[in-house]
Motif scaffolding. Structure first.
Motif, PDB file in Angstrom:
ATOM      1  N   ARG A  84       4.973 -10.177  -0.667  1.00 41.78           N
ATOM      2  CA  ARG A  84       4.655  -9.035   0.189  1.00 41.78           C
ATOM      3  C   ARG A  84       5.355  -9.110   1.541  1.00 41.78           C
ATOM      4  O   ARG A  84       5.677  -8.087   2.142  1.00 41.78           O
ATOM      5  CB  ARG A  84       3.142  -8.941   0.401  1.00 41.78           C
ATOM      6  CG  ARG A  84       2.371  -8.434  -0.792  1.00 41.78           C
ATOM      7  CD  ARG A  84       0.880  -8.483  -0.545  1.00 41.78           C
ATOM      8  NE  ARG A  84       0.506  -7.728   0.643  1.00 41.78           N
ATOM      9  CZ  ARG A  84      -0.677  -7.806   1.230  1.00 41.78           C
ATOM     10  NH1 ARG A  84      -1.608  -8.621   0.745  1.00 41.78           N
ATOM     11  NH2 ARG A  84      -0.952  -7.077   2.307  1.00 41.78           N
ATOM     12  N   SER A 390       0.625  -9.285   5.606  1.00 41.16           N
ATOM     13  CA  SER A 390       0.871  -7.861   5.820  1.00 41.16           C
ATOM     14  C   SER A 390       1.962  -7.582   6.847  1.00 41.16           C
ATOM     15  O   SER A 390       2.132  -6.447   7.266  1.00 41.16           O
ATOM     16  CB  SER A 390      -0.428  -7.177   6.269  1.00 41.16           C
ATOM     17  OG  SER A 390      -0.898  -7.739   7.481  1.00 41.16           O
ATOM     18  N   ASP A 393       4.241  -5.295   4.982  1.00 43.88           N
ATOM     19  CA  ASP A 393       3.618  -4.502   3.921  1.00 43.88           C
ATOM     20  C   ASP A 393       2.607  -3.542   4.539  1.00 43.88           C
ATOM     21  O   ASP A 393       1.578  -3.958   5.048  1.00 43.88           O
ATOM     22  CB  ASP A 393       2.927  -5.439   2.922  1.00 43.88           C
ATOM     23  CG  ASP A 393       2.505  -4.726   1.653  1.00 43.88           C
ATOM     24  OD1 ASP A 393       2.485  -3.480   1.656  1.00 43.88           O
ATOM     25  OD2 ASP A 393       2.200  -5.411   0.664  1.00 43.88           O
ATOM     26  N   ASP A 395       0.996  -1.293   2.816  1.00 45.68           N
ATOM     27  CA  ASP A 395       0.035  -0.882   1.793  1.00 45.68           C
ATOM     28  C   ASP A 395      -1.307  -1.565   2.057  1.00 45.68           C
ATOM     29  O   ASP A 395      -1.472  -2.752   1.789  1.00 45.68           O
ATOM     30  CB  ASP A 395       0.564  -1.250   0.407  1.00 45.68           C
ATOM     31  CG  ASP A 395      -0.369  -0.791  -0.720  1.00 45.68           C
ATOM     32  OD1 ASP A 395      -1.414  -0.175  -0.408  1.00 45.68           O
ATOM     33  OD2 ASP A 395      -0.044  -1.042  -1.887  1.00 45.68           O
ATOM     34  N   ALA A 398      -3.099  -3.400  -0.871  1.00 40.81           N
ATOM     35  CA  ALA A 398      -2.467  -4.565  -1.501  1.00 40.81           C
ATOM     36  C   ALA A 398      -3.313  -5.819  -1.297  1.00 40.81           C
ATOM     37  O   ALA A 398      -3.987  -5.975  -0.284  1.00 40.81           O
ATOM     38  CB  ALA A 398      -1.075  -4.777  -0.920  1.00 40.81           C
ATOM     39  N   LYS A 403       4.025  -8.969  -4.480  1.00 44.50           N
ATOM     40  CA  LYS A 403       4.101  -7.534  -4.663  1.00 44.50           C
ATOM     41  C   LYS A 403       3.731  -7.181  -6.108  1.00 44.50           C
ATOM     42  O   LYS A 403       3.884  -7.989  -7.023  1.00 44.50           O
ATOM     43  CB  LYS A 403       5.517  -7.033  -4.381  1.00 44.50           C
ATOM     44  CG  LYS A 403       5.927  -7.078  -2.923  1.00 44.50           C
ATOM     45  CD  LYS A 403       7.350  -6.569  -2.761  1.00 44.50           C
ATOM     46  CE  LYS A 403       7.785  -6.621  -1.308  1.00 44.50           C
ATOM     47  NZ  LYS A 403       9.200  -6.205  -1.141  1.00 44.50           N
TER      48      LYS A 403
END
Length: 479
Positions: A84, A390, A393, A395, A398, A403
């Motif tokens: 990620r 994060s 990332d 998202d 997640a 990923k």
């Protein structure tokens, strides 16, 4: 008694003196006596994350710790684009120790080549382990390095000058108990004329060797101090013994609602072994999280599980040690109930381990709530961590380090690759399993299965078989 003082480390500032009672007849260490510096180092083993331990074994002492070396090497070989964020890979290969602030004060630092650093953004919104990121709240850089306090008074975990005794298999004994004649008989000493007192200097390399040998031996002090060193090998001590592990496992009962990870096992019907599994990133994220776990957490989960090492004896000794020898209950909890370093939590809570918290008081970083004055709320001095997973990332849904969506091949001994038919074929060929002997099983994992898998990956090299063998052996019920 004669004294022998071999020089085990050239730098006398980085040595600890040990007095050992040795049985000359059997050439074995009966027990060792030392001050708090040695026991602080010994107890610190329980706080170390497995990723760091495996890395130390990779770099210096080639000990096979169950399947965890294969898992570690698999993550090393992953393309960074599988993660990620760039930091996720580092979090697994070099995870932070939640007791790092205490371990900075150890006399022997066996894992100090890449010390953890701490940064705050200029507005004090977040703490980060990485300087080259932007604060998600105020968009400033993490340019304020927080100094680590290494002026701690007294011992690290134990009080400043306790005189404790430890046996060859790492049982810690108080001096009062050690005066009993029964102890010598229990330790196999029948004739005092065969015993001799020797003095040794233990340096950083010897401390590291002691840790590694404790994974594979019941007599690590003899092997390190007297140079009776067999080739370290853990081996598959639980091959085809999943029922034994399961029956002795220390963990919660199965909760149907927790079974939220599924995987396909490819099984040899005749051999009753798992050849390999095909799994999604949620299962591999769970495996990855094993490397972030402190050793003490794993030992707490494997009570009464037989294995070659003796670190479980050390854990139980600390658990039973009279509180008068330890600095505080907080310091005992760091050892027998260790937590993850802040920011290292895997979002799927199957393993049930918590993160510790950072507090900033008097321009010092601490994880000890007892340092907070009564008139100050913990939340007002708590430092939130900018989660490394994060960093790149956005998202918010997640989870984990990788990923997704993605599919992986996982062998019984935890070699992990993105879905690989070549790996699957090579495993089948190596096991000499004909295609007619193969069948698929879909299994589901809850908290108990996750803990079983953790222990199985720690004590042997057939992690999948030893976790799911009971289910595979049970006859299918007629519909």
């Amino acid at each position: 008694m004669a004294e022998k003082k071999p020089v085990l480390d050239e730098d006398l500032k980085n040595v600890i003196s040990l007095k050992a009672l040795v049985d000359r007849g059997s050439n074995k260490v009966i027990f060792v006596e030392s001050d708090g510096d040695f026991f602080d180092v010994l107890f610190s083993f329980l706080t170390m994350p497995m990723g760091r331990i495996v890395r130390l074994a990779e770099d210096s002492v080639p000990v096979e710790i169950g399947c965890l070396r294969n898992l570690y090497q698999s993550i090393e070989k992953f393309d960074v684009r599988n993660f990620r964020s760039n930091e996720c890979r580092d979090m697994l290969l070099l995870p932070c120790n939640s007791a790092d602030l205490q371990c900075q004060n150890l006399k022997l630092k066996i894992d100090d080549d890449r010390p953890t650093r701490y940064f705050r953004c200029y507005n004090g919104c977040f703490l980060s382990y990485y300087q080259s990121v932007i604060c998600p709240s105020c968009a400033s850089t993490f340019g304020w390095k927080i100094p680590v306090d290494n002026t701690q008074v007294g011992g690290v975990f134990v009080k400043e000058r306790p005189r404790l005794i430890i046996t060859d298999d790492l049982q810690v004994i108080s001096p009062v108990s050690a005066t009993s004649i029964c102890l010598f008989s229990k330790l196999g000493v029948t004739d005092s004329k065969t015993t001799e007192e020797l003095t040794f200097n233990m340096g950083i390399q010897e401390a590291l060797n002691l840790l590694m040998h404790s994974f594979v031996s019941k007599t690590p002090l003899t092997e390190i101090l007297l140079k009776n060193e067999p080739k370290p090998s853990l081996g598959d001590v639980h091959s085809s013994q999943g029922i034994s592990i399961d029956s002795q496992m220390h963990g919660d009962t199965i909760n149907e609602e927790e079974k939220n990870i599924s995987l396909k096992l490819v099984v040899s019907k005749s051999k009753k072994i798992v050849c390999y599994a095909e799994a999604q990133e949620d299962f591999v994220n769970l495996l990855c999280s094993f490397l972030t776990l402190p050793l003490g957490y794993i030992l707490e989960k494997m009570r009464n599980v037989s294995w070659k090492g003796c670190l479980d004896q050390l854990y139980k000794s600390v658990e039973d040690l009279d509180e008068k020898y330890l600095k505080s209950n907080f310091h005992k909890e760091l050892l027998v109930n260790p937590k993850l370093a802040p920011g290292f939590r895997y979002e799927n809570p199957l393993l049930g381990i918590e993160e510790t918290s950072f507090y900033y008081l008097n321009e010092k970083l601490t994880t000890d709530k007892c340092c907070i004055p009564d008139n100050t709320s913990a939340e007002s001095v708590k430092l939130n961590v900018f989660y490394p997973k994060s960093h790149e990332d956005s998202d918010e849904s997640a989870q984990g380090f990788l990923k997704g969506p993605d599919t992986f091949t996982v062998t019984d001994n935890l070699v992990v690759r993105p879905l690989s038919l070549i790996l699957e074929m090579s495993v089948i060929q190596e096991l000499k399993v004909p295609f007619t002997d193969i069948e698929d099983h879909i299994v589901h994992m809850g908290k108990r299965e996750a803990l079983l898998l953790l222990v199985a990956s720690f004590v042997g090299d057939s992690a999948l078989t030893n976790t799911f063998i009971r289910e595979l052996r049970e006859p299918k019920q007629e519909q």
